[in-house]
Scaffold this motif. Sequence first.
Motif, PDB file in Angstrom:
ATOM      1  N   ASN A 141       0.807  -1.219   0.000  1.00 34.87           N
ATOM      2  CA  ASN A 141       0.000   0.000   0.000  1.00 34.87           C
ATOM      3  C   ASN A 141       0.837   1.264   0.000  1.00 34.87           C
ATOM      4  N   ASP A 142       2.154   1.105  -0.054  1.00 34.79           N
ATOM      5  CA  ASP A 142       3.081   2.239  -0.041  1.00 34.79           C
ATOM      6  C   ASP A 142       2.739   3.193   1.112  1.00 34.79           C
ATOM      7  N   ASN A 143       2.516   2.596   2.271  1.00 31.21           N
ATOM      8  CA  ASN A 143       2.135   3.337   3.476  1.00 31.21           C
ATOM      9  C   ASN A 143       3.304   3.273   4.466  1.00 31.21           C
ATOM     10  N   ILE A 144       4.435   3.837   4.069  1.00 31.35           N
ATOM     11  CA  ILE A 144       5.677   3.683   4.813  1.00 31.35           C
ATOM     12  C   ILE A 144       5.793   4.768   5.878  1.00 31.35           C
ATOM     13  N   ALA A 145       6.030   4.351   7.108  1.00 25.50           N
ATOM     14  CA  ALA A 145       6.255   5.287   8.216  1.00 25.50           C
ATOM     15  C   ALA A 145       7.726   5.693   8.223  1.00 25.50           C
ATOM     16  N   PRO A 146       8.056   6.791   8.898  1.00 22.74           N
ATOM     17  CA  PRO A 146       9.450   7.222   8.933  1.00 22.74           C
ATOM     18  C   PRO A 146      10.362   6.314   9.750  1.00 22.74           C
ATOM     19  N   ALA A 147       9.808   5.525  10.652  1.00 22.40           N
ATOM     20  CA  ALA A 147      10.631   4.637  11.480  1.00 22.40           C
ATOM     21  C   ALA A 147       9.794   3.461  11.961  1.00 22.40           C
ATOM     22  N   TYR A 148      10.470   2.370  12.248  1.00 18.63           N
ATOM     23  CA  TYR A 148       9.826   1.174  12.792  1.00 18.63           C
ATOM     24  C   TYR A 148      10.652   0.682  13.967  1.00 18.63           C
ATOM     25  N   LEU A 149       9.978   0.143  14.950  1.00 23.50           N
ATOM     26  CA  LEU A 149      10.630  -0.391  16.137  1.00 23.50           C
ATOM     27  C   LEU A 149      10.265  -1.864  16.252  1.00 23.50           C
ATOM     28  N   PHE A 150      11.258  -2.715  16.202  1.00 19.25           N
ATOM     29  CA  PHE A 150      11.056  -4.154  16.334  1.00 19.25           C
ATOM     30  C   PHE A 150      11.497  -4.538  17.749  1.00 19.25           C
ATOM     31  N   THR A 151      10.561  -4.985  18.554  1.00 19.15           N
ATOM     32  CA  THR A 151      10.874  -5.313  19.947  1.00 19.15           C
ATOM     33  C   THR A 151      10.430  -6.728  20.276  1.00 19.15           C
ATOM     34  N   GLY A 152      10.961  -7.255  21.353  1.00 18.60           N
ATOM     35  CA  GLY A 152      10.575  -8.582  21.816  1.00 18.60           C
ATOM     36  C   GLY A 152      11.767  -9.300  22.407  1.00 18.60           C
ATOM     37  N   ILE A 153      11.503 -10.497  22.854  1.00 16.23           N
ATOM     38  CA  ILE A 153      12.562 -11.271  23.486  1.00 16.23           C
ATOM     39  C   ILE A 153      13.610 -11.700  22.464  1.00 16.23           C
ATOM     40  N   SER A 154      14.758 -12.029  22.969  1.00 18.38           N
ATOM     41  CA  SER A 154      15.874 -12.439  22.115  1.00 18.38           C
ATOM     42  C   SER A 154      15.547 -13.733  21.366  1.00 18.38           C
ATOM     43  N   GLY A 155      15.951 -13.785  20.112  1.00 22.66           N
ATOM     44  CA  GLY A 155      15.850 -15.022  19.348  1.00 22.66           C
ATOM     45  C   GLY A 155      14.560 -15.240  18.587  1.00 22.66           C
ATOM     46  N   ILE A 156      13.695 -14.227  18.496  1.00 22.94           N
ATOM     47  CA  ILE A 156      12.416 -14.443  17.808  1.00 22.94           C
ATOM     48  C   ILE A 156      12.418 -13.970  16.360  1.00 22.94           C
ATOM     49  N   GLY A 157      13.564 -13.430  15.902  1.00 25.04           N
ATOM     50  CA  GLY A 157      13.675 -13.050  14.500  1.00 25.04           C
ATOM     51  C   GLY A 157      13.475 -11.572  14.221  1.00 25.04           C
ATOM     52  N   LYS A 158      13.622 -10.736  15.215  1.00 26.14           N
ATOM     53  CA  LYS A 158      13.436  -9.299  15.011  1.00 26.14           C
ATOM     54  C   LYS A 158      14.420  -8.745  13.992  1.00 26.14           C
ATOM     55  N   SER A 159      15.690  -9.036  14.171  1.00 21.97           N
ATOM     56  CA  SER A 159      16.714  -8.503  13.265  1.00 21.97           C
ATOM     57  C   SER A 159      16.523  -9.019  11.847  1.00 21.97           C
ATOM     58  N   THR A 160      16.279 -10.302  11.712  1.00 23.30           N
ATOM     59  CA  THR A 160      16.080 -10.897  10.389  1.00 23.30           C
ATOM     60  C   THR A 160      14.888 -10.258   9.692  1.00 23.30           C
ATOM     61  N   THR A 161      13.792 -10.101  10.411  1.00 24.88           N
ATOM     62  CA  THR A 161      12.583  -9.513   9.838  1.00 24.88           C
ATOM     63  C   THR A 161      12.803  -8.052   9.487  1.00 24.88           C
ATOM     64  N   ALA A 162      13.454  -7.303  10.357  1.00 24.97           N
ATOM     65  CA  ALA A 162      13.713  -5.885  10.100  1.00 24.97           C
ATOM     66  C   ALA A 162      14.599  -5.703   8.873  1.00 24.97           C
ATOM     67  N   LYS A 163      15.649  -6.523   8.761  1.00 22.87           N
ATOM     68  CA  LYS A 163      16.540  -6.426   7.602  1.00 22.87           C
ATOM     69  C   LYS A 163      15.803  -6.772   6.316  1.00 22.87           C
ATOM     70  N   LYS A 164      14.985  -7.800   6.367  1.00 20.54           N
ATOM     71  CA  LYS A 164      14.218  -8.203   5.181  1.00 20.54           C
ATOM     72  C   LYS A 164      13.241  -7.088   4.787  1.00 20.54           C
ATOM     73  N   PHE A 165      12.604  -6.469   5.772  1.00 21.44           N
ATOM     74  CA  PHE A 165      11.679  -5.364   5.534  1.00 21.44           C
ATOM     75  C   PHE A 165      12.414  -4.194   4.879  1.00 21.44           C
ATOM     76  N   ALA A 166      13.573  -3.845   5.415  1.00 18.46           N
ATOM     77  CA  ALA A 166      14.357  -2.740   4.859  1.00 18.46           C
ATOM     78  C   ALA A 166      14.745  -3.022   3.412  1.00 18.46           C
ATOM     79  N   ARG A 167      15.174  -4.237   3.127  1.00 19.46           N
ATOM     80  CA  ARG A 167      15.551  -4.595   1.748  1.00 19.46           C
ATOM     81  C   ARG A 167      14.356  -4.503   0.816  1.00 19.46           C
ATOM     82  N   ASN A 168      13.181  -4.859   1.328  1.00 22.35           N
ATOM     83  CA  ASN A 168      11.968  -4.762   0.513  1.00 22.35           C
ATOM     84  C   ASN A 168      11.606  -3.322   0.210  1.00 22.35           C
ATOM     85  N   LEU A 169      11.884  -2.438   1.137  1.00 20.93           N
ATOM     86  CA  LEU A 169      11.534  -1.036   0.926  1.00 20.93           C
ATOM     87  C   LEU A 169      12.349  -0.412  -0.207  1.00 20.93           C
ATOM     88  N   VAL A 170      13.606  -0.792  -0.308  1.00 24.11           N
ATOM     89  CA  VAL A 170      14.475  -0.188  -1.322  1.00 24.11           C
ATOM     90  C   VAL A 170      14.823  -1.141  -2.459  1.00 24.11           C
TER      91      VAL A 170
END
Length: 85
Positions: free
Chosen positions: A30-59
């Motif tokens: 929907n090209d509804n991109i916010a200026p920032a995103y915060l990925f939070t949660g316990i260690s080991g649930i895939g926050k970094s992997t998901t955030a990196k994949k999201f960033a790559r998708n944006l650009v």
Amino acid sequence: MQTKINNKFNFDSIVGNQATVSMLQNIIANDNIAPAYLFTGISGIGKSTTAKKFARNLVKSDVETLIIDSVDTIKIEQIHEAIRF
């Protein structure tokens, strides 16, 4: 003829977190991109992997990224680092 989708830009490698993945895919679609995103949660649930994949998708490319790792709060030094980046 089926178009091959580059796995680098899709979320197929993300296991679980389907609600989050669906939300992120809708944001991109929907090209509804916010200026920032915060990925939070316990260690080991895939926050970094998901955030990196999201960033790559944006650009749609591999970009240099700055990851601010914080346990409780983001420190002013980390903000300064982000600004320099």
